[in-house]
Scaffold this active site. Structure first.
Site, PDB file in Angstrom:
ATOM      1  N   LYS A 145      42.859  31.268  41.629  1.00  0.00           N
ATOM      2  CA  LYS A 145      41.955  31.762  42.690  1.00  0.00           C
ATOM      3  C   LYS A 145      42.775  32.254  43.890  1.00  0.00           C
ATOM      4  O   LYS A 145      42.584  33.364  44.369  1.00  0.00           O
ATOM      5  CB  LYS A 145      40.994  30.648  43.178  1.00  0.00           C
ATOM      6  CG  LYS A 145      40.145  30.037  42.105  1.00  0.00           C
ATOM      7  CD  LYS A 145      39.251  28.957  42.666  1.00  0.00           C
ATOM      8  CE  LYS A 145      39.969  27.721  43.183  1.00  0.00           C
ATOM      9  NZ  LYS A 145      40.690  26.945  42.157  1.00  0.00           N
ATOM     10  N   ARG A 172      51.103  21.122  51.898  1.00  0.00           N
ATOM     11  CA  ARG A 172      52.246  21.354  51.001  1.00  0.00           C
ATOM     12  C   ARG A 172      53.355  21.988  51.820  1.00  0.00           C
ATOM     13  O   ARG A 172      53.133  22.440  52.943  1.00  0.00           O
ATOM     14  CB  ARG A 172      51.845  22.282  49.851  1.00  0.00           C
ATOM     15  CG  ARG A 172      50.852  21.635  48.913  1.00  0.00           C
ATOM     16  CD  ARG A 172      50.410  22.603  47.818  1.00  0.00           C
ATOM     17  NE  ARG A 172      49.307  22.016  47.065  1.00  0.00           N
ATOM     18  CZ  ARG A 172      48.240  22.681  46.636  1.00  0.00           C
ATOM     19  NH1 ARG A 172      48.118  23.968  46.884  1.00  0.00           N
ATOM     20  NH2 ARG A 172      47.306  22.062  45.950  1.00  0.00           N
ATOM     21  N   ARG A 265      53.335  25.326  38.921  1.00  0.00           N
ATOM     22  CA  ARG A 265      53.250  25.521  40.373  1.00  0.00           C
ATOM     23  C   ARG A 265      54.062  24.460  41.104  1.00  0.00           C
ATOM     24  O   ARG A 265      54.607  24.713  42.184  1.00  0.00           O
ATOM     25  CB  ARG A 265      51.773  25.489  40.813  1.00  0.00           C
ATOM     26  CG  ARG A 265      51.580  25.938  42.236  1.00  0.00           C
ATOM     27  CD  ARG A 265      50.121  26.120  42.607  1.00  0.00           C
ATOM     28  NE  ARG A 265      49.425  24.833  42.678  1.00  0.00           N
ATOM     29  CZ  ARG A 265      48.132  24.702  42.951  1.00  0.00           C
ATOM     30  NH1 ARG A 265      47.394  25.777  43.157  1.00  0.00           N
ATOM     31  NH2 ARG A 265      47.560  23.512  43.008  1.00  0.00           N
ATOM     32  N   ARG A 276      43.365  16.494  38.513  1.00  0.00           N
ATOM     33  CA  ARG A 276      42.853  17.866  38.598  1.00  0.00           C
ATOM     34  C   ARG A 276      42.444  18.393  37.219  1.00  0.00           C
ATOM     35  O   ARG A 276      41.454  19.115  37.080  1.00  0.00           O
ATOM     36  CB  ARG A 276      43.904  18.782  39.256  1.00  0.00           C
ATOM     37  CG  ARG A 276      43.965  18.554  40.751  1.00  0.00           C
ATOM     38  CD  ARG A 276      45.062  19.320  41.460  1.00  0.00           C
ATOM     39  NE  ARG A 276      45.061  18.957  42.878  1.00  0.00           N
ATOM     40  CZ  ARG A 276      44.877  19.808  43.894  1.00  0.00           C
ATOM     41  NH1 ARG A 276      44.723  21.087  43.669  1.00  0.00           N
ATOM     42  NH2 ARG A 276      44.868  19.379  45.136  1.00  0.00           N
TER      43      ARG A 276
HETATM   44  N1  ATP Z   1      47.122  35.297  35.310  1.00  0.00           N
HETATM   45  C1  ATP Z   1      48.109  34.440  35.548  1.00  0.00           C
HETATM   46  N2  ATP Z   1      49.065  34.263  34.639  1.00  0.00           N
HETATM   47  C2  ATP Z   1      50.073  33.373  34.848  1.00  0.00           C
HETATM   48  N3  ATP Z   1      50.200  32.614  35.959  1.00  0.00           N
HETATM   49  C3  ATP Z   1      49.238  32.743  36.899  1.00  0.00           C
HETATM   50  C4  ATP Z   1      48.159  33.654  36.752  1.00  0.00           C
HETATM   51  N4  ATP Z   1      47.377  33.568  37.853  1.00  0.00           N
HETATM   52  C5  ATP Z   1      47.952  32.646  38.668  1.00  0.00           C
HETATM   53  N5  ATP Z   1      49.078  32.155  38.097  1.00  0.00           N
HETATM   54  C6  ATP Z   1      49.941  31.107  38.627  1.00  0.00           C
HETATM   55  O1  ATP Z   1      49.247  29.879  38.418  1.00  0.00           O
HETATM   56  C7  ATP Z   1      49.523  28.973  39.500  1.00  0.00           C
HETATM   57  C8  ATP Z   1      48.222  28.514  40.083  1.00  0.00           C
HETATM   58  O2  ATP Z   1      47.617  29.593  40.774  1.00  0.00           O
HETATM   59  P1  ATP Z   1      46.861  29.394  42.132  1.00  0.00           P
HETATM   60  O3  ATP Z   1      47.647  28.533  43.034  1.00  0.00           O
HETATM   61  O4  ATP Z   1      46.488  30.747  42.622  1.00  0.00           O
HETATM   62  O5  ATP Z   1      45.584  28.600  41.589  1.00  0.00           O
HETATM   63  P2  ATP Z   1      44.295  28.109  42.370  1.00  0.00           P
HETATM   64  O6  ATP Z   1      43.142  28.346  41.499  1.00  0.00           O
HETATM   65  O7  ATP Z   1      44.244  28.733  43.713  1.00  0.00           O
HETATM   66  O8  ATP Z   1      44.573  26.564  42.499  1.00  0.00           O
HETATM   67  P3  ATP Z   1      43.962  25.477  43.548  1.00  0.00           P
HETATM   68  O9  ATP Z   1      42.509  25.452  43.322  1.00  0.00           O
HETATM   69  O10 ATP Z   1      44.649  24.215  43.192  1.00  0.00           O
HETATM   70  O11 ATP Z   1      44.315  25.928  44.920  1.00  0.00           O
HETATM   71  C9  ATP Z   1      50.424  29.708  40.481  1.00  0.00           C
HETATM   72  O12 ATP Z   1      51.755  29.304  40.265  1.00  0.00           O
HETATM   73  C10 ATP Z   1      50.227  31.172  40.113  1.00  0.00           C
HETATM   74  O13 ATP Z   1      51.384  31.933  40.384  1.00  0.00           O
HETATM   75  N1  LIG Z   2      34.039  22.483  48.465  1.00  0.00           N
HETATM   76  C1  LIG Z   2      35.175  22.969  48.953  1.00  0.00           C
HETATM   77  N2  LIG Z   2      36.252  23.112  48.155  1.00  0.00           N
HETATM   78  C2  LIG Z   2      37.362  23.629  48.672  1.00  0.00           C
HETATM   79  C3  LIG Z   2      37.448  24.042  50.007  1.00  0.00           C
HETATM   80  N3  LIG Z   2      38.684  24.526  50.229  1.00  0.00           N
HETATM   81  C4  LIG Z   2      39.338  24.431  49.081  1.00  0.00           C
HETATM   82  N4  LIG Z   2      38.554  23.898  48.131  1.00  0.00           N
HETATM   83  C5  LIG Z   2      38.860  23.642  46.719  1.00  0.00           C
HETATM   84  O1  LIG Z   2      39.615  22.472  46.619  1.00  0.00           O
HETATM   85  C6  LIG Z   2      40.382  22.539  45.430  1.00  0.00           C
HETATM   86  C7  LIG Z   2      41.775  22.063  45.678  1.00  0.00           C
HETATM   87  O2  LIG Z   2      42.439  22.887  46.584  1.00  0.00           O
HETATM   88  P1  LIG Z   2      44.002  22.674  46.889  1.00  0.00           P
HETATM   89  O3  LIG Z   2      44.319  23.626  48.002  1.00  0.00           O
HETATM   90  O4  LIG Z   2      44.178  21.237  47.262  1.00  0.00           O
HETATM   91  O5  LIG Z   2      44.728  22.997  45.597  1.00  0.00           O
HETATM   92  C8  LIG Z   2      40.310  23.991  44.955  1.00  0.00           C
HETATM   93  O6  LIG Z   2      39.424  24.032  43.838  1.00  0.00           O
HETATM   94  C9  LIG Z   2      39.714  24.705  46.098  1.00  0.00           C
HETATM   95  O7  LIG Z   2      38.897  25.797  45.684  1.00  0.00           O
HETATM   96  C10 LIG Z   2      36.292  23.887  50.819  1.00  0.00           C
HETATM   97  O8  LIG Z   2      36.249  24.230  52.006  1.00  0.00           O
HETATM   98  N5  LIG Z   2      35.194  23.359  50.262  1.00  0.00           N
END
Ligand code: ATP
Ligand SMILES: Nc1nc2c(ncn2[C@@H]2O[C@H](COP(=O)(O)O)[C@@H](O)[C@H]2O)c(=O)[nH]1
Length: 384
Positions: A145, A172, A265, A276
């Site tokens: 995301k 982090r 990651r 998670r």
């Molecule tokens: N399509 C893809 N293929 C391979 N690696 C990917 C892809 N998309 C994202 N990544 C990698 O996967 C890891 C997780 O991505 P990201 O941090 O954007 O996930 P997230 O959904 O935002 O997680 P969270 O909800 O924990 O914040 C990162 O290291 C990112 O570079």
């Molecule tokens: N309900 C909510 N979920 C949130 C918010 N901000 C982030 N998130 C979600 O938490 C997890 C974990 O995030 P991380 O940064 O610790 O990896 C991830 O699924 C986010 O989408 C919020 O404001 N409200």
């Protein structure tokens, strides 16, 4: 405009007659709402007082929502028997129209909860289409995301703004307070949640996360389209809130790939990774819940998924500087008048001393959202 409050109704409010230009009185169902007053100069926001004709009581109601910034002159007109349309003169067009909700379902519910008179502000957003709707992006941890949102914000920096959430999780290594999250103490966040400062909040992987109303408003006020990165519980809450958004769920190509990404990651402890992944199974199930998400994307190849995301948002083939997303609106000059009838508000601007006159008709028959967020749906046309 700036209609004076009848003296016999004011009693203790008499002093406000001295400054009628920033004060109006509006009668709805036997109650008179006095909007504005000299104290606005001190508080810098528009104040509200209430006179109940049936009991002869004068009250200061609890005011919810985000108050409009005080102005020198406003006018007001009751609409639909449950709210008052307030027009701020010489404010930017995106800030000129507000609703003071006095008997909407949200206000009625809050009156029951708080056991007292309540009113609530909601800024009016006039727009022609979905172009300014906030975007909620959800999906399991590690699905990508954040990566997709970063790409979008990098390619369209003046179009999108990120809603900075609050969390009790520790930062982090490269995370900055106020940029990635507002990192906060649990007790403070719990207090803020109780005080209604959050649009949604949830316990996610053992920590509190939440979207403050302020976070979304800050992005919208900057004229950008707001992106929320929240978990499925949060998406569900936003779905049932007043925020009219587009909901997108991101899936991994497989559970194994999700685990690989989360581990690669390298930001979580083994215990957190396990937690998670456990939660991810439930989230993937909930993502399929009918009616919750408008779109489902599989993030297998990053570039393909990003292209699909842009298609959903009608961004393919466009660039940041060709996009025109600024909210439409009406700039209300000092010289104006307003009236309402049959769900139509007529605003006459100018026309004095040979000045050009413009008459707008605002249709308030289908309102979406409302306090404590914004009210969307009014449409206007220039009729003269
Ligand atoms: N399509 C893809 N293929 C391979 N690696 C990917 C892809 N998309 C994202 N990544 C990698 O996967 C890891 C997780 O991505 P990201 O941090 O954007 O996930 P997230 O959904 O935002 O997680 P969270 O909800 O924990 O914040 C990162 O290291 C990112 O570079
Ligand atoms: N309900 C909510 N979920 C949130 C918010 N901000 C982030 N998130 C979600 O938490 C997890 C974990 O995030 P991380 O940064 O610790 O990896 C991830 O699924 C986010 O989408 C919020 O404001 N409200």
């Amino acid at each position: 405009m700036g209609a004076e409050v009848p003296e016999h109704l004011l009693g203790d409010f008499h002093e406000y007659l001295l400054l009628p230009s920033n004060q109006t009185s509006n009668s709805i169902c036997g109650k008179i709402y006095v909007i504005g007053g000299p104290e606005d100069r001190e508080t810098l926001s528009v104040s509200v007082k209430l006179f109940d004709r049936s009991t002869d009581e004068r009250l200061i109601p609890i005011v919810l929502g985000r108050n409009p910034v005080a102005c020198n002159l406003h006018s007001a007109v009751p609409v639909n028997d449950d709210r008052i349309l307030v027009l701020k003169s010489d404010s930017p067009s995106y800030d000129s129209l507000w609703f003071l909700e006095v008997d909407t379902p949200f206000v009625r519910e809050q009156k029951k909860v708080l056991g007292t008179e309540v009113v609530a502000w909601s800024k009016v957003v006039i727009e022609g289409d979905d172009a300014l709707k906030p975007i909620v992006i959800s999906g399991p941890s590690g699905v990508g995301k954040g990566t997709l949102i970063s790409k979008l914000m990098k390619e369209f920096p003046s179009t999108f703004g990120f809603s900075v959430s609050h969390t009790t999780r520790k930062p982090r290594e490269k995370e900055k307070n106020g940029v990635h999250y507002h990192f906060t103490e649990r007790s403070q966040m719990e207090k803020d949640i109780r005080e209604g400062k959050f649009l949604e909040s949830a316990s996610v992987h053992g920590n509190l996360y939440g979207t403050s109303i302020e976070a979304v408003e800050a992005v919208t006020d900057s004229g950008k389209r707001c992106i929320l990165d929240i978990d499925v519980q949060g998406a569900r809450s936003v779905r049932s809130s007043s925020l009219d958004a587009i909901f997108i769920f991101i899936c991994p190509p497989s559970f194994e790939e999700l685990e690989k990404r989360l581990r690669a990651r390298g930001t979580e402890s083994e215990e957190q990774v396990q937690k998670r992944l456990r939660n991810a199974r439930a989230e993937l199930e909930q993502g399929k819940f009918p009616g919750l998400f408008d779109h489902l994307l599989v993030n297998d190849d990053l570039e393909t998924c990003y292209t699909d995301l842009k298609k959903i948002l009608s961004l393919d083939g466009t660039s940041d500087d060709t996009l025109e997303l600024s909210a439409k609106g009406i700039r209300v000059p000092e010289s104006h008048s307003v009236s309402a009838r049959d769900q139509k508000v007529i605003i006459q601007c100018g026309g004095d001393e040979g000045l050009a006159r413009t008459i707008y008709e605002v249709d308030v028959s289908s309102l979406v959202g409302g306090a404590p967020g914004r009210t969307r749906g009014p449409k206007y046309k220039c009729i003269s």
